[in-house]
Design a protein around this motif. Structure first.
Motif, short mmCIF file in Angstrom:
data_model
loop_
_atom_site.label_atom_id
_atom_site.label_comp_id
_atom_site.label_asym_id
_atom_site.label_seq_id
_atom_site.Cartn_x
_atom_site.Cartn_y
_atom_site.Cartn_z
N GLN A 176 0.68 -1.29 0.05
CA GLN A 176 0.00 -0.05 0.07
C GLN A 176 0.74 1.31 0.00
O GLN A 176 2.07 1.36 0.27
CB GLN A 176 -0.73 -0.07 1.24
N PRO A 177 0.51 2.48 -0.38
CA PRO A 177 1.15 3.80 -0.60
C PRO A 177 1.50 3.84 0.90
O PRO A 177 0.64 3.59 2.07
CB PRO A 177 0.05 4.79 -0.97
N LEU A 178 2.72 4.21 1.28
CA LEU A 178 3.18 4.84 2.40
C LEU A 178 2.37 5.71 3.21
O LEU A 178 2.38 6.83 2.43
CB LEU A 178 4.53 5.02 2.26
N PRO A 179 1.77 5.48 4.41
CA PRO A 179 1.08 6.63 4.98
C PRO A 179 1.88 7.60 5.71
O PRO A 179 2.33 7.47 6.67
CB PRO A 179 0.13 5.88 5.86
N LEU A 180 2.04 8.78 5.24
CA LEU A 180 3.17 9.78 5.66
C LEU A 180 2.29 10.78 6.58
O LEU A 180 1.20 11.18 6.57
CB LEU A 180 3.63 10.57 4.56
N ILE A 181 2.85 11.19 7.67
CA ILE A 181 2.45 12.05 8.55
C ILE A 181 3.66 13.03 8.56
O ILE A 181 4.77 12.76 9.25
CB ILE A 181 2.25 11.39 10.21
N LEU A 182 3.40 14.52 8.07
CA LEU A 182 4.62 15.28 7.85
C LEU A 182 4.17 16.64 8.51
O LEU A 182 2.74 16.97 8.35
CB LEU A 182 5.07 15.31 6.52
N VAL A 183 4.98 17.42 8.80
CA VAL A 183 4.63 18.81 9.01
C VAL A 183 4.35 19.64 7.81
O VAL A 183 4.82 19.48 6.65
CB VAL A 183 5.74 19.63 9.90
N VAL A 207 -1.46 11.52 4.71
CA VAL A 207 -2.59 11.17 5.74
C VAL A 207 -2.84 12.23 6.88
O VAL A 207 -4.01 12.08 7.32
CB VAL A 207 -2.46 9.41 6.38
N CYS A 208 -1.61 13.01 6.83
CA CYS A 208 -1.89 13.75 8.26
C CYS A 208 -0.81 14.96 8.16
O CYS A 208 0.47 14.63 7.90
CB CYS A 208 -1.79 13.15 9.38
N THR A 209 -1.11 16.19 8.20
CA THR A 209 -0.18 17.06 8.31
C THR A 209 -0.55 17.90 9.42
O THR A 209 -1.69 18.41 9.88
CB THR A 209 -0.42 18.05 7.00
N SER A 210 0.88 18.42 10.05
CA SER A 210 0.55 19.10 11.51
C SER A 210 1.37 20.36 11.31
O SER A 210 2.35 20.32 10.56
CB SER A 210 1.10 18.05 12.61
N GLY A 225 -0.19 6.54 10.78
CA GLY A 225 0.88 6.26 9.81
C GLY A 225 2.34 6.23 10.52
O GLY A 225 2.36 6.20 11.25
N VAL A 226 3.35 6.82 9.37
CA VAL A 226 4.74 6.87 9.87
C VAL A 226 5.03 8.29 9.75
O VAL A 226 4.60 8.94 8.72
CB VAL A 226 5.44 5.92 8.87
N THR A 227 5.97 8.71 10.65
CA THR A 227 6.48 10.18 10.69
C THR A 227 7.91 10.12 10.64
O THR A 227 8.36 8.77 10.73
CB THR A 227 5.79 11.12 11.99
N VAL A 228 8.63 11.39 10.59
CA VAL A 228 10.11 11.37 10.55
C VAL A 228 10.58 11.91 11.55
O VAL A 228 9.82 13.55 11.98
CB VAL A 228 10.55 11.72 9.15
N ARG A 229 11.55 11.76 12.39
CA ARG A 229 12.19 12.78 13.49
C ARG A 229 13.60 12.48 13.44
O ARG A 229 14.07 11.36 12.82
CB ARG A 229 11.63 12.34 15.00
#
Length: 286
Positions: A176-183, A207-210, A225-229
């Motif tokens: 499936q497409p990678l569900p990204l949570i990004l700023v 899938v989510c923007t913050s 989903g998955v985020t990056v730090r």
């Protein structure tokens, strides 16, 4: 006790290879120079020079003392310089990305505040992309954050590796497409991640923007989903996905300090402290 007057005299003799020349440079009599060196030798119980009427040689103990003397005298000079100088007053407008604010920045601010208690600090925490805008518009004096792709401005303080994070125990469905949570934009992290993905065959979906990293962490904890730090930042409840080795590799990012063209003395002082601090290259997060 290592009297700094004796140390200065000893250092001058070692540098000049002569009691006579050291006396001339220091404005002392030769007998005073000899007395200082003798008293230093007596205080440590070691011989620092071997001398006769024709030659002067430094001993191995003298070589060791010379290294210590240089460090001690430099420390004394720095202390005297600080307390001779007038106390700094004014204001520093500092912009900082939240990932740096949650990491190494507090130690630097503590050191600056202890040394210059009369300087007011005005700190703006925001996304690095926004901090660039504030600096370019003259709204802040200094910014600490990630270097934008293709931008050469600023001085690198340290390098950090980005990592994928999701709710602990998550295995990403690679079919499936990678569900990204990004700023949200403008964000250096967002740009770096999307640029890295563009160079792969991975499909992805936002899938989510913050507006902040904290919001991204909350969404990831909720299992969206998955985020990056940056790797040095702990995020309780999150961990690299179980199959993280199958995800695209993320690059290192450079954390920089960038200054306005014209700085006040307080801002220049804080900038120098950042250059000299353990932010620069050796900081390791908890």
């Amino acid at each position: 006790m290592l009297n700094p007057i004796w140390l200065r005299t000893f250092e001058a003799v070692a540098r000049c290879h002569s009691f006579t020349e050291a006396a001339r440079q220091l404005g002392l009599t030769q007998s005073s120079v000899s007395d200082h060196v003798r008293r230093l030798e007596e205080s440590i119980g070691r011989r620092l020079f071997i001398r006769d009427t024709h030659s002067l040689a430094i001993t191995s103990d003298g070589e060791a003392m010379l290294a210590h003397a240089g460090s001690i005298l430099q420390a004394i000079n720095r202390a005297e310089s600080q307390f001779r100088a007038p106390r700094l007053r004014g204001r520093v407008r500092l912009g900082c990305s939240d990932d740096v604010a949650l990491g190494p920045l507090p130690a630097v601010l503590t050191a600056f505040r202890n040394a210059h208690p009369d300087v007011e600090l005005e700190i703006t925490i925001g996304m690095t992309g926004r901090l660039y805008e504030l600096l370019d518009s003259g709204a802040i004096d200094l910014m600490v954050g990630k270097r934008r792709l293709g931008d050469k401005r600023g001085t690198v303080l340290f390098t950090g590796r980005l990592e994928w994070l999701a709710r602990a125990g998550t295995t990403m469905d690679l079919a499936q497409p990678l569900p990204l949570i990004l700023v949200a934009e403008p964000s250096v992290t967002r740009a770096v991640v999307l640029d890295a993905l563009a160079q792969t065959d991975f499909r992805w979906q936002l899938v989510c923007t913050s507006s902040s990293h904290s919001g991204c962490v909350a969404a990831a904890r909720a299992g969206l989903g998955v985020t990056v730090r940056p790797q040095y930042l702990a995020a309780r409840g999150l961990a690299p996905p179980v199959n993280v080795a199958s995800l695209p590799a993320l690059p290192n990012v450079e954390f920089i300090v960038l200054a306005a063209k014209r700085l006040s003395r307080p801002a220049q002082t804080l900038l120098q402290l950042m250059h000299d601090s353990d932010l620069r290259g050796s900081w390791i997060g908890e």
